[in-house]
Design a protein around this motif. Structure first.
Motif, short mmCIF file in Angstrom:
data_model
loop_
_atom_site.label_atom_id
_atom_site.label_comp_id
_atom_site.label_asym_id
_atom_site.label_seq_id
_atom_site.Cartn_x
_atom_site.Cartn_y
_atom_site.Cartn_z
N PRO A 60 0.82 -1.22 0.00
CA PRO A 60 0.00 0.00 0.00
C PRO A 60 0.86 1.27 0.00
O PRO A 60 2.00 1.27 0.48
CB PRO A 60 -0.80 -0.11 1.30
CG PRO A 60 0.09 -0.92 2.21
CD PRO A 60 0.78 -1.91 1.30
N VAL A 61 0.28 2.34 -0.50
CA VAL A 61 0.92 3.66 -0.51
C VAL A 61 -0.11 4.67 -0.02
O VAL A 61 -1.28 4.62 -0.44
CB VAL A 61 1.42 4.04 -1.92
CG1 VAL A 61 2.05 5.43 -1.89
CG2 VAL A 61 2.40 3.01 -2.44
N TYR A 62 0.32 5.60 0.84
CA TYR A 62 -0.62 6.56 1.44
C TYR A 62 -0.09 7.98 1.34
O TYR A 62 1.12 8.22 1.31
CB TYR A 62 -0.86 6.23 2.92
CG TYR A 62 -1.76 5.04 3.14
CD1 TYR A 62 -3.10 5.22 3.46
CD2 TYR A 62 -1.26 3.74 3.02
CE1 TYR A 62 -3.93 4.13 3.67
CE2 TYR A 62 -2.08 2.65 3.23
CZ TYR A 62 -3.42 2.84 3.55
OH TYR A 62 -4.25 1.76 3.74
N LYS A 99 -5.28 6.31 0.99
CA LYS A 99 -4.55 5.31 0.20
C LYS A 99 -4.52 5.74 -1.26
O LYS A 99 -5.54 5.94 -1.89
CB LYS A 99 -5.18 3.93 0.33
CG LYS A 99 -4.34 2.82 -0.32
CD LYS A 99 -4.86 1.44 0.04
CE LYS A 99 -6.17 1.16 -0.65
NZ LYS A 99 -5.97 1.03 -2.13
N THR A 100 -3.31 5.95 -1.78
CA THR A 100 -3.14 6.41 -3.16
C THR A 100 -2.63 5.32 -4.09
O THR A 100 -2.50 5.55 -5.30
CB THR A 100 -2.15 7.59 -3.20
OG1 THR A 100 -0.90 7.18 -2.63
CG2 THR A 100 -2.70 8.78 -2.42
N GLY A 101 -2.34 4.15 -3.56
CA GLY A 101 -1.86 3.06 -4.39
C GLY A 101 -1.76 1.77 -3.61
O GLY A 101 -1.83 1.76 -2.37
N LYS A 146 1.27 3.05 10.35
CA LYS A 146 1.75 1.80 9.75
C LYS A 146 0.58 1.11 9.05
O LYS A 146 -0.47 0.86 9.66
CB LYS A 146 2.34 0.88 10.81
CG LYS A 146 2.90 -0.42 10.26
CD LYS A 146 3.49 -1.28 11.37
CE LYS A 146 4.80 -0.71 11.87
NZ LYS A 146 5.49 -1.65 12.82
N ALA A 147 0.76 0.84 7.76
CA ALA A 147 -0.23 0.10 6.96
C ALA A 147 0.42 -1.20 6.48
O ALA A 147 1.53 -1.18 5.93
CB ALA A 147 -0.71 0.93 5.78
N ARG A 148 -0.29 -2.31 6.66
CA ARG A 148 0.32 -3.61 6.35
C ARG A 148 -0.65 -4.49 5.57
O ARG A 148 -1.85 -4.55 5.87
CB ARG A 148 0.70 -4.31 7.65
CG ARG A 148 1.37 -5.69 7.48
CD ARG A 148 1.45 -6.41 8.81
NE ARG A 148 2.18 -5.67 9.81
CZ ARG A 148 3.50 -5.73 9.95
NH1 ARG A 148 4.21 -6.51 9.14
NH2 ARG A 148 4.10 -5.04 10.89
N ASN A 149 -0.11 -5.18 4.55
CA ASN A 149 -0.83 -6.27 3.90
C ASN A 149 0.17 -7.37 3.55
O ASN A 149 1.34 -7.30 3.95
CB ASN A 149 -1.62 -5.79 2.68
CG ASN A 149 -0.73 -5.20 1.59
OD1 ASN A 149 0.47 -5.48 1.53
ND2 ASN A 149 -1.33 -4.37 0.73
N VAL A 208 4.79 -3.41 3.96
CA VAL A 208 4.40 -2.44 4.99
C VAL A 208 4.74 -1.03 4.51
O VAL A 208 5.81 -0.79 3.94
CB VAL A 208 5.13 -2.72 6.31
CG1 VAL A 208 4.77 -1.66 7.36
CG2 VAL A 208 4.79 -4.11 6.84
N PHE A 209 3.81 -0.12 4.74
CA PHE A 209 4.06 1.31 4.48
C PHE A 209 4.09 2.01 5.84
O PHE A 209 3.19 1.83 6.66
CB PHE A 209 2.96 1.90 3.61
CG PHE A 209 3.08 3.39 3.40
CD1 PHE A 209 3.76 3.89 2.29
CD2 PHE A 209 2.53 4.30 4.31
CE1 PHE A 209 3.87 5.27 2.10
CE2 PHE A 209 2.64 5.66 4.12
CZ PHE A 209 3.32 6.15 3.02
#
Length: 375
Positions: free
Chosen positions: A28-30, A53-55, A91-94, A98-99
């Motif tokens: 992910p991209v934010y 979230k931009t991507g 922190k964004a994770r999938n 991680v972003f």
């Protein structure tokens, strides 16, 4: 028939491949509603940061403040009850990755406006190091109280590390130019006699009126000098009589604050909480003690120190040392932005025993003033 099943099998493979392509997960991209890494905030007022979230693929998010997760929403909203500097990590994770994005929240305490005087209103603590004037004027508690409300008192801080902490009846605000004046009693060249002291400032972040929050050094002209020692530590040992006061430091050195024939009282502060030893830590400036044309001198520095006849500070005209709150740095040397300060601490910044005639190097101050008061 065999050809039919073969082509059907190929079709199933192709369809499966297409579905897999559609299900590919990407990191992910934010982007965020704030564009700076440091966010200025005010105590007891909400701080809001929105993420977008931009991507990449969908992800779970977390907002972590000083190591503790506070929210899993896409928008961060929080009210800080205590002023200070907070590290906020998004922190964004999938499955793909991680972003992360870090913000520093500078939560300022309430500024105490107004006030009745530009001078010191209260002494919070006086703890001098050993010295020739300690336990008598100007090295006793009465002398420390004598710098309140004026710029014509006099208190000595003793040898390296000895300090006085004080406050005003209002916050000293960080405005254009110098914000704070500290009056000392240095002598001008050629009979140069300065006893430089380092100045530290603090905000009342927790709002309790006590100087128990983080301290910041106001970096002077020698802060980045190769001869300046950071994290210096010295321990003085009480001889319990009129005698030299021995010391050891964390640089492997030892010595003593030496007695002289002019002052025959005990040199260790008899009002110190610990009557066995005293420990001081801070920044140590190089020694400037010596003899020029048969005259004993202790040279001052260019600017940024109390009780220093500073050419860069135009002491000859002002008759005080001036300090800019914008020069504040934290314990790691990183500059900090302070809109206002509530507490000031001055300590002797050189470790030199001087001689039997002049005594040890010990910062002396006569008072302090808010240079913006009433303006």
């Amino acid at each position: 028939m065999k050809q039919f099943f073969f082509f059907a099998f190929l079709l199933l493979i192709a369809m499966s491949s297409c579905n897999k392509d559609k299900d590919v997960t990407t990191t992910p991209v934010y982007s965020f509603s704030v564009t700076t890494d440091t966010i200025n905030a005010v105590i007891q007022k909400p701080v809001v940061i929105e993420s977008n979230k931009t991507g990449g693929s969908e992800a779970t998010v977390a907002w972590i403040v000083d190591g503790k997760e506070l929210s899993s929403a896409h928008a961060f909203t929080h009210v800080f009850e205590v002023a200070g500097f907070y590290k906020v990590l998004f922190k964004a994770r999938n499955d793909a990755g991680v972003f992360e994005k870090e913000f520093i929240i500078d939560v300022a305490p309430k500024v105490r406006e107004g006030g009745a005087s530009q001078y010191i209103s209260r002494i919070l603590e006086y703890l001098p190091a050993p010295g020739q004037f300690i336990n008598v004027a100007p090295g006793n508690v009465a002398s420390a109280e004598g710098i309140v409300g004026k710029n014509s008192g006099l208190v000595t801080l003793g040898a390296y590390g000895g300090y006085v902490t004080f406050t005003f009846d209002h916050s000293v605000q960080n405005k254009e130019g110098a914000d704070l004046a500290i009056y000392g009693n240095p002598a001008k060249p050629p009979t140069d006699w300065s006893e430089p002291g380092i100045v530290m400032v603090s905000r009342d972040d927790n709002g309790n009126g006590i100087a128990d929050d983080a301290w910041y050094e106001l970096a002077g002209s020698e802060y980045n000098s190769a001869e300046t020692i950071k994290n210096y530590k010295i321990t003085y040992y009480n001889p319990k009589v009129y005698a030299n006061v021995p010391w050891k430091d964390n640089q492997g050195h030892s010595g003593a604050v030496e007695i002289n024939a002019f002052h025959k009282q005990q040199y260790y502060p008899l009002f110190a909480p610990n009557q066995d030893s005293l420990v001081f830590t801070g920044t140590l400036l190089k020694s400037t003690f010596g003899q020029v044309s048969g005259i004993w001198i202790n040279a001052g520095f260019s600017w940024g120190y109390a009780d220093s006849y500073s050419s860069g500070d135009d002491y000859d005209t002002k008759k005080y040392n001036s300090f800019d709150i914008s020069r504040a740095v934290d314990a790691s040397g990183k500059p900090v932005q302070l809109k206002a300060i509530d507490f000031v601490k001055v300590y002797t910044a050189q470790n030199n025993k001087g001689n039997a005639l002049m005594g040890e190097i010990s910062t002396e101050i006569k008072g302090a003033e808010d240079l913006h008061f009433g303006k």
